[in-house]
Enzyme design. Structure first.
Site, short mmCIF file in Angstrom:
data_model
loop_
_atom_site.label_atom_id
_atom_site.label_comp_id
_atom_site.label_asym_id
_atom_site.label_seq_id
_atom_site.Cartn_x
_atom_site.Cartn_y
_atom_site.Cartn_z
CD GLU A 27 -9.55 2.28 4.92
OE1 GLU A 27 -10.24 3.23 4.52
OE2 GLU A 27 -8.36 2.14 4.63
NE ARG A 79 -8.09 5.93 6.01
CZ ARG A 79 -7.39 7.06 5.90
NH1 ARG A 79 -7.28 7.86 6.94
NH2 ARG A 79 -6.81 7.40 4.76
CB SER A 139 -8.46 1.81 0.72
OG SER A 139 -7.93 2.74 -0.19
#
Length: 336
Positions: A332, A163, A235
């Site tokens: 995130e 990520r 998420s």
């Protein structure tokens, strides 16, 4: 063609559906349009707002928002083994996946139904079910706002990680991604390493591209709320990567804890959703914000929540996980 909006309400441009405004939003198609924009005087503060699926506005944005709207997909080269596509930044990612599956091209089927634009894929290095954007991206085209020139970064120069990428670090606030090049394969290469995926694909008759895409879509729809119905950004938290000693300590107390190897043998990736679930917070809500009842990684706007309320709730979730397991989980979502 540039389209400019002043004092625009962002509710319909962010998947959390929070009510914030931006001083100015510009939709653009080409690098040349960006050059003309940045050659003139622009606000010191600016950022890219693509699909608005990985962002949380906690206050009005006083700068300039840039939204890519070009949606072209061009075949640059092809042979018996693969196809190289240039994908403009404004293409919906799942439209690209659907097209690839229709044309019998392998490589991104496990990334089905991920919301957002193609231009955002390399920033976050989007991933799911054992696949990541970096697996198919060959190069990234972007506009450098300091030199007013176009740049092309090869995959190795993008510093892709979990990520993560150079676009979240050294090049953040400097470049605007205008297109990506992805190489997709003609030969079957199914990735069925996740139990749910293997089971769902088998139930549909085996590992064809169509069956894998349908299986992934079914799994995601069953676990994740639709942003069109319930405000969320998918998420909210990243899976933490911890020292092996930390993982072993936790496994001694929780033998069923999911854990995954990383490229660094001294570090182990844990499942943030499992950690949150084991604190008893899955499905928990406070006022207008809560955790989704089927996926502990997802924070939801239960109706009328502000960005400040969402981030305050998220901090309390992080605190609970740290107190219970001694593990820090990071967000995130891009918070503004």
């Amino acid at each position: 063609m540039i389209q400019r909006y002043e004092q625009i309400n962002l509710r319909d441009r962010n998947s959390f559906r929070v009510e914030q405004r931006a001083a100015c939003l510009v939709e653009f198609e080409t690098a040349e349009e960006l050059r003309s924009l940045f050659a003139a005087r622009v606000p010191d503060r600016w950022t890219v707002l693509a699909g608005g699926n990985n962002i949380l506005f906690t206050r009005d944005y006083e700068g300039l928002l840039l939204t890519p709207v070009a949606r072209g997909i061009e075949c640059l080269e092809e042979d018996a083994a693969s196809v190289l596509l240039r994908v403009e930044a404004g293409v919906e990612w799942d439209d690209l996946v659907a097209r690839a599956v229709d044309e019998g091209l392998w490589g991104i089927e496990n990334l089905s139904l991920i919301p957002g634009k193609a231009g955002a894929a390399p920033v976050q290095n989007i991933g799911a079910y054992g696949c990541e954007a970096k697996d198919v991206i060959e190069r990234v085209h972007c506009f450098d706002t300091e030199t007013l020139r176009e740049r092309v970064l090869e995959r190795d120069a993008c510093a892709f990680g979990y990520r993560d990428s150079i676009f979240k670090r050294e090049l953040k606030g400097r470049v605007v991604i205008t297109a990506i090049e992805v190489r997709l394969g003609r030969r079957p290469q199914p990735g069925l390493g996740y139990g749910d995926v293997e089971r769902e694909v088998a139930a549909r008759g085996g590992a064809t591209l169509r069956n894998i895409r349908e299986a992934i879509c079914a799994i995601r729809r069953a676990k994740l709320p639709d942003p069109a119905v319930t405000g969320n950004a998918g998420s909210f938290f990243k899976n933490p990567v911890v020292e092996r000693a930390t993982a072993e300590r936790l496994l001694a107390d929780h033998p069923d804890m999911p854990h995954y190897a990383t490229a660094d043998p001294a570090r182990v990736k844990l499942a943030a959703g499992w950690l949150i679930d084991r604190t008893g917070l899955k499905g928990y809500a406070e006022g207008r914000v809560g955790i989704h009842e089927r996926q502990a990684l997802v924070l939801v706007n239960r109706g009328g929540a502000t960005g400040a309320e969402v981030i305050a709730f998220a901090r309390r979730v992080q605190q609970r996980v740290a107190e219970r397991f001694g593990v820090e989980i990071d967000t995130e979502v891009n918070i503004l």
